[in-house]
Design an enzyme around this catalytic site. Structure first.
Site, PDB file in Angstrom:
ATOM      1  N   CYS A   1       0.828  -1.214   0.000  1.00  0.00           N
ATOM      2  CA  CYS A   1       0.000   0.000   0.000  1.00  0.00           C
ATOM      3  C   CYS A   1       0.858   1.258   0.000  1.00  0.00           C
ATOM      4  CB  CYS A   1      -0.942   0.015   1.188  1.00  0.00           C
ATOM      5  SG  CYS A   1      -2.238  -1.213   1.035  1.00  0.00           S
ATOM      6  N   HIS A   2       1.764   1.348   0.962  1.00  0.00           N
ATOM      7  CA  HIS A   2       2.576   2.564   1.048  1.00  0.00           C
ATOM      8  C   HIS A   2       4.049   2.255   1.263  1.00  0.00           C
ATOM      9  CE1 HIS A   2      -1.582   3.688   2.052  1.00  0.00           C
ATOM     10  NE2 HIS A   2      -1.321   4.701   1.276  1.00  0.00           N
TER      11      HIS A   2
END
Lengths: 208, 432
Positions: free
Chosen positions: A158-159
């Site tokens: 995701c990040h």
């Protein structure tokens, strides 16, 4: 000062019995109202059955050396990785100074306030058991078989958070190590997640 | 409501009614003989369009709730059943899902209209603040509604947003568990989101009533930003603006119908056709398009600011980007309402609109993707200007517009000459 008893207070010269009644009644209404609201707020907290479903039993005999499984506990994933000696050595060789989060994040007895050294992250070195939601925003990081990231642990797509072989955060936006849940080994191959041995003894579970 | 009532009941029944509940008088004074500036352009029709869409969303939503099952193992299937088996379910579900997008398109145009023409300035501060309250309620309602299909994007969008709350110091974890009603997004979360998603539109309707009330005290603003001075400056709301608003509503509904019938899923996300799976995260989580600019601001804060870590900083920036609108009436120091007469600030405004659109673009992209490439690194991977840097630049401008441009320009800019009256501006009788 010609006013009669009730009118005196209204003009603010001297507090009257009526002023006291106003304040007392308003105060009681405010406190009572606050107390009446509380059940409507507290009902949103986890219900008794949700709390009671808090533990699971997992057979780890099928998790062979160097592989991992993901099990569902309390509505979310738990990673159980059976580490090889090389993986354990790698995790233990990391100096504490390299860790962004130096706390153990381990709820098990005696480890709550310990450092993030690998010894404080596991009950048995070969089994690493951690909750599987990234501490950034809750995504499920990828592990063995998909992408173990730059530190041979987990990688959150995701990040871009990288976790190491002890599931400690090494790089990226996640602030904390993946937390270790309460657990204990009921037998050589069975692990109970969500309950400490003490709690189990109290509630009738027998730890072997 | 502004000015004395001109309503005269003509029949026995209306006279009888008027002495008991003067609701016909209220409607007449508000929507028939309400004096409205004669120079309103089509940007002013979006208030009416928004009212229509609130009604569309409530009616279609009530119908969907008759068939939808708010259970983690049945929600997804019940929605597919609505789309396939329920009579006209395909139509009503498409209206509701696309209606949310069209609702937000209209509200953004409505808000930019207010920013451009200074609709937030005295004596309309409360009107503006009520509008911001409605917008916040819309965002909460839209967010919870998007969770209800219980697809992968529903689930993981809810997971990411609720985890933001965990960034709050000390109480974050407790509040997050309280919101979830469990140890993760799950059944308890779905049930309460359904309950609140049903409730909030009626709260919105109540605040809309206050919004219209606050509008009808000072009356409408207008494109030149000067108040009506005589009867020649205004027209009765009916038939002039009922017809103008009606025409705009029809045009807008035609575009809406094109999406409902021919592009029903184009504004959605393919991953939301996969049932929610708590053990597997989609590769790229994105919110609905109407939250993208704020999602970009959230992710733009990648650095710690003093004691505030990056995660909390992002949350503060994201909420701050909306909350700053509450104090806008006191940040803009200019007495001139309309940007028509503020040539320099007008340029900053246009840049502000572009910055908002640019933030939306950033929000849809992976932060490490490149806006444009400049060369390659040693391994042959393209390097260049990353989206996260672009988002940081635009986030800075977003806040600078409110905190620097509007306070300062009001003090240093010399506005253009304004017409003497609305009538003079419209009819060109520039004698006065």
């Amino acid at each position: 000062m010609t006013e009669q008893n009730g009118a005196l207070g209204e003009h603010g010269q001297e507090p009257s019995r009526r002023d006291f009644i106003y304040i007392a009644a308003t105060g009681a209404a405010a406190i009572g109202g606050g107390l009446a609201i509380w059940p409507f707020i507290d009902q949103m907290n986890p219900a008794a059955d949700t709390l009671a479903l808090g533990s699971i039993r997992v057979d780890v005999s099928t998790v062979t050396d160097g592989t991992e499984i993901t099990v569902m506990w309390r509505g979310g994933p738990v990673f159980i990785r059976h580490r090889t000696q090389a993986m354990i050595d790698e995790a233990r060789a990391v100096p504490l100074g390299d860790l962004p989060d130096e706390a153990s994040r381990n709820l098990n007895a005696g480890m709550e306030n310990a450092s993030a050294a690998d010894e404080n992250r596991v009950l048995r070195p070969e089994y690493l058991i951690v909750k599987g939601n990234c501490t950034h925003l809750g995504c499920v990081p990828l592990g063995i078989g998909a992408d173990t990231g730059d530190y041979d642990g987990w990688y959150c797509p995701c990040h871009g958070s990288h976790y190491d072989a002890s599931a400690r955060i090494r790089r990226g936006p996640a602030p904390e190590n993946l937390p270790v849940p309460d657990y204990y080994f009921e037998s050589e191959t069975t692990v109970k997640i969500g309950l400490s041995p003490d709690e189990a003894a109290q509630s009738g579970w027998v730890a072997s | 409501m502004s000015g004395p009532s001109t309503y005269e009941p003509k029949t026995g029944f209306t006279r009888w009614m008027d002495q008991r509940l003067p609701i016909i008088r209220l409607g007449y004074d508000s929507f028939v003989d309400f004096p409205t500036p004669r120079n309103l352009n089509y940007w002013w029709t979006f208030g009416g369009i928004l009212a229509i869409f609130l009604v569309i969303q409530i009616i279609s939503g009530i119908v969907l709730a008759m068939h939808y099952v708010p259970h983690e193992s049945m929600a997804f299937e019940s929605l597919e059943r609505i789309r396939r088996d329920v009579k006209f379910g395909w139509l009503i579900q498409s209206m509701h899902a696309n209606g949310a997008s069209f609702f937000f398109v209209a509200v953004y145009i409505h808000m930019f209209r207010g920013l451009y023409y200074g609709s937030y300035k005295a004596p309309r501060e409360i009107l503006w603040i009520l509008g911001v309250v409605i917008y916040l309620l819309m965002m909460a309602t839209g967010f919870m509604g998007y969770v209800l299909p219980w697809g992968q994007m529903s689930y993981w969008g809810a997971m990411v947003i609720t985890n933001l709350i965990g960034a709050l110091p000390f109480i974050g974890d407790a509040i997050r568990e309280w919101l979830w009603g469990g140890f993760s997004v799950g059944q308890a979360t779905l049930s309460r989101f359904f309950s609140l998603h049903y409730l909030l539109p009626f709260v919105i309707a109540a605040v809309v009533a206050l919004h219209i009330w606050a509008l009808h005290v000072p009356g409408n603003g207008n494109p030149v930003g000067i108040e009506p001075k005589s009867k020649k400056d205004t027209l009765p709301f009916h038939p002039f603006y009922t017809v103008k608003d009606g025409f705009a509503i029809i045009v807008y509904l035609i575009v809406f119908a094109a999406f409902v019938f021919f592009l029903p899923n184009v504004l959605g996300h393919a991953d939301n056709f996969i049932p929610a799976d708590p053990l597997s995260t989609p590769a790229h989580i994105v919110p609905e398009w109407y939250y993208l600019p704020f999602y970009a601001i959230l992710r733009a804060i990648t650095f710690d600011i003093g004691p505030i870590d990056a995660k909390l900083g992002g949350v503060i920036a994201m909420f701050g980007a909306i909350l700053i609108l509450f104090v806008l009436p006191w940040l803009d120091t200019s007495k001139v309402r309309s940007m028509r007469f503020r040539p320099v600030t007008r340029v900053f405004f246009i840049l502000f609109v572009l910055a908002c659109l640019g933030l939306g673009w950033c929000g849809a992209k992976n932060p490490d993707d490149l806006v444009f490439a400049i060369g390659h690194d040693a391994e042959g991977v393209a390097t260049g200007f990353k989206f996260v840097w672009f988002a940081q630049l635009l986030t800075f401008y977003y806040f600078a517009y409110f905190l620097i441009v509007l306070p300062v320009m009001g003090l240093i800019e010399k506005p253009l000459d304004r017409p003497a009256s609305i009538e003079a501006a419209v009819l060109g009788t520039a004698k006065a």
